[in-house]
Design an enzyme around this catalytic site. Structure first.
Site, PDB file in Angstrom:
ATOM      1  N   GLU A 165       0.849  -1.186   0.000  1.00  0.00           N
ATOM      2  CA  GLU A 165       0.000   0.000   0.000  1.00  0.00           C
ATOM      3  C   GLU A 165       0.887   1.240   0.000  1.00  0.00           C
ATOM      4  O   GLU A 165       2.112   1.147   0.090  1.00  0.00           O
ATOM      5  CB  GLU A 165      -0.963  -0.016   1.197  1.00  0.00           C
ATOM      6  CG  GLU A 165      -0.287   0.034   2.549  1.00  0.00           C
ATOM      7  CD  GLU A 165      -1.254  -0.224   3.713  1.00  0.00           C
ATOM      8  OE1 GLU A 165      -2.233  -0.962   3.558  1.00  0.00           O
ATOM      9  OE2 GLU A 165      -0.996   0.326   4.796  1.00  0.00           O
TER      10      GLU A 165
ATOM     11  N   HIS B 136      -4.307   3.177   8.376  1.00  0.00           N
ATOM     12  CA  HIS B 136      -3.034   2.659   8.888  1.00  0.00           C
ATOM     13  C   HIS B 136      -2.082   3.824   9.137  1.00  0.00           C
ATOM     14  O   HIS B 136      -1.959   4.722   8.305  1.00  0.00           O
ATOM     15  CB  HIS B 136      -2.378   1.720   7.875  1.00  0.00           C
ATOM     16  CG  HIS B 136      -3.105   0.429   7.692  1.00  0.00           C
ATOM     17  ND1 HIS B 136      -2.980  -0.340   6.560  1.00  0.00           N
ATOM     18  CD2 HIS B 136      -3.954  -0.240   8.504  1.00  0.00           C
ATOM     19  CE1 HIS B 136      -3.729  -1.422   6.680  1.00  0.00           C
ATOM     20  NE2 HIS B 136      -4.338  -1.387   7.853  1.00  0.00           N
TER      21      HIS B 136
END
Lengths: 383, 289
Positions: free
Chosen positions: B210, B248
């Site tokens: 990511e 996150h």
């Protein structure tokens, strides 16, 4: 969490770093009174917003007299910089500057440790220095178990100055900056510029501190510095409900469990020709209340033409999510179509709950995203 | 075969009597994991579900049971203390599920782990599973089946999505590892790629990355230089705006660095087959087995 410059200056002052006096004003009259109290003649008036490039946007101006400070403050307090309204200004004496340097400390992902950085090319954006003249930035890895040691601080300071009197002052400031960084639970703390005055004093003129959000629970004094007025109201509401929400400009509202899946869902919306309206992660053990809050936040965005739920049940139970959707539609009218994809833990139960109120659930992520995009394109008219 | 955990894993659960700890301990036992001990200070001498002995300290738990792996379910502000304790007690693998660990805590514990020779997975991760052998963490066991694919990911539910697609297509897994979404984590992509390369049962590798940081770029360079097995990759966050933390703590584009485009380009340059959608994993892996 970003701190305002005036808050960061105060933390550095408490850490023993020389910082010129400064006061915060929210009105032109307060600005005038502050300039009178500072009493050095010329002052600088600086917008306190969480946006870079304040100077270029007209948010930093000099004033020769308290009356002029009031005038300048009224102009700056009317500004909106990068979408953020200026609510406060900092009034500080206009310093006489012999030279400008940069010092900072960050948590470096690659070396998994704090890294101190210094550059004699201060006063301008350090990312620009890093891109154009990387040889002018000096870095040092710090072992977090020992902190920044004296000899390391001296070594760094010798990259800034040759006069040992200045070097010693800078080394002392570097060690204090490192301690302030740790005490604040920061992921970044920097002084830019660090200046030398005509009296050969090293002084911090501007300060920036970014706090690691994960530290706030154990540092209530830092959490108390949060300025809710400088944040997007929907994002504040989401945080209060323990959700992570980030507003974007598209029209497909996304409600997802898990950050990675939420990002992948937004990407898939784009892949099928749509535009995501937001990032929203409802997190792990989702109770129905969280789902209600999520729907309230997403439906409050007038751009949203369709809402897409994408739930992969693990810890999150699909029936909890279904109950939340049903509860929300009883509490308020959702005017746009909802496309629901859920699979995993208690999926059958969830399907029954939704069918009980005439709603359908899909199991395939790809098909659900395509459908939501299609519905949004039609302006949310028919599901 | 598998990586990091298998039939020989003897697990101790730190925080076994907590809400998350007790729930997931039951799931791990039901899956067949050998849970040999639990630790909760003040509850030493009791038994979890009348079977698993509970100790006050990790040192006692390891001495009494010979545990070689620990999993941590304690609140984030105590998580790094639990990692220190586990490493000091002599387990060689520590899996930290806790989310919200302050990053400065991680900078203190990482040098300690290196000196002790202890592998940490996480924090802020779903843990790992070697289907048919053991699971340590929270990955749902029923979506996995044994087979030839090794999977490593920075995410939780996105991992489940992809594993589920593979399992539905009857493509099983050697081990699925969630390495966590924080800026500083104990085990990175390269560690897992090396382990999968060395594991004879793994025939293909799936890597789920990511935005944020440079781990994927470094991993791509490693794939090009060292990995002889086919690798399929994905990057989440193509639509993420710069400067925002996407859930996150580590998923943030800083300045112009850490973007999805930059990572996808690095994958492609290393010969990694890039999925455009999560469902593409099936076709791309099938073609390479």
């Amino acid at each position: 969490m970003n701190l305002h410059e005036y808050q960061a200056r105060e933390l550095l002052r408490r850490a023993g770093i020389p910082v010129p006096p400064g006061e915060v004003a929210t009105t032109p009259a307060e600005a005038k009174a502050a300039a009178e109290r500072i009493g050095t003649g010329k002052v600088v008036v600086k917008a306190q917003v969480h946006a870079g490039g304040r100077g270029k946007a007209g948010g930093v101006k000099l004033a020769d007299t308290p009356e002029q400070a009031a005038d300048v403050a009224s102009k700056i307090l009317a500004l909106t910089i990068k979408g953020l309204r200026v609510e406060k200004v900092l009034i500080a004496p206009a310093a006489q500057i012999v030279s400008e340097a940069y010092i900072g400390v960050i948590v470096d992902r690659a070396s998994q440790s704090p890294v101190m950085m210094v550059s004699p090319a201060g006063g301008i954006d350090i990312e620009e220095v890093a891109a154009k003249t990387p040889e002018k930035i000096f870095r040092m890895r710090v072992d977090a178990r020992y902190g920044l040691l004296s000899h390391q601080a001296m070594e760094l300071a010798f990259h800034l100055y040759t006069d040992v009197a200045l070097v010693r002052q800078a080394a002392d400031i570097l060690q204090k900056l490192y301690r302030a960084f740790v005490d604040a639970g920061a992921s970044l703390a920097e002084i830019n510029p660090l200046v030398v005055t005509p009296k050969n004093e090293v002084v911090a003129l501007d300060a920036k501190i970014v706090v690691d959000d994960n530290e706030l629970e154990r540092k209530p004094a830092i959490e108390a510095l949060r300025d809710v007025s400088s944040e997007n109201p929907s994002e504040v509401k989401a945080r209060d409900a323990n959700l992570t929400y980030i507003k974007l400009d598209g029209n497909v509202g996304c409600i997802v469990n898990g950050a990675g899946l939420a990002m992948a869902t937004m990407d898939l919306v784009k892949y099928y020709g749509g535009e995501p309206a937001n990032f929203l992660d409802i997190g792990g053990s989702s109770n129905p209340d969280k789902v209600v809050a999520a729907l309230q936040i997403v439906t409050a965005d007038p751009n949203v033409k369709a809402i897409l739920f994408n739930i992969f049940g693990g810890i999150t139970r699909c029936d909890d999510v279904a109950n939340g959707i049903v509860a929300a539609t009883k509490q308020f009218t959702v005017k746009v179509p909802i496309v629901i994809r859920l699979t995993g833990t208690n999926e059958q139960e969830a399907v029954r709950i939704l069918e009980g109120v005439g709603m359908k659930a899909m199991t395939d992520m790809d098909l659900a995203v395509q459908k939501a995009v299609e519905v949004a394109k039609k302006g949310g008219a028919a599901a | 075969m598998s990586i990091f955990i298998n039939n020989d894993t003897k697990l101790v659960v730190q925080g076994i009597t907590g809400r998350d700890g007790s729930f997931h301990t039951k799931q791990m036992i039901a899956y067949g994991t050998k849970v040999v001990a639990g630790v909760t200070p003040g509850k030493g001498g009791q038994k979890f579900e009348n079977t698993v002995p509970i100790f006050n300290t990790m040192a006692e738990a390891v001495a009494a049971t010979g545990a070689n792996t620990s999993v941590i379910y304690v609140p984030a502000r105590f998580a790094v203390d639990a990692v220190f304790e586990a490493a000091d007690a002599g387990v060689k693998l520590v899996v930290c599920i806790s989310e919200g660990v302050p990053v400065l805590d991680m900078t203190r514990v990482m040098p300690f782990l290196k000196e002790k020779g202890v592998r940490l997975i996480g924090p802020n991760c779903p843990g790992l599973i070697s289907p048919g052998q053991a699971k340590v963490g929270i990955i749902p066991g029923q979506i996995c089946i044994p087979g030839p694919v090794g999977l490593v990911s920075r995410s939780g539910t996105l991992t489940y999505e992809v594993v589920y697609q593979l399992t539905r297509a009857k493509i099983g897994q050697t081990t699925c590892v969630g390495i966590g979404g924080d800026p500083i984590i104990g085990t990175n992509f390269i560690d897992c790629l090396q382990a999968f390369q060395d594991d004879p049962a793994t025939k293909a590798i799936v890597m789920m990355g990511e935005i944020g940081g440079t781990d994927e770029q470094n991993a791509a360079a490693f794939v090009k230089a060292k990995v002889k097995k086919p690798v399929v990759g994905f990057i989440a966050g193509q639509t993420a705006p710069p400067g925002r933390r996407m859930g996150h703590a580590g998923a943030i584009i800083s300045g112009s660095s850490g973007t999805a485009a930059e990572k996808i380009a690095a994958f492609e340059a290393a010969g990694i087959a890039v999925m455009k959608r999560p469902m593409d994993v099936v076709e791309l892996v099938k073609a390479r087995l």
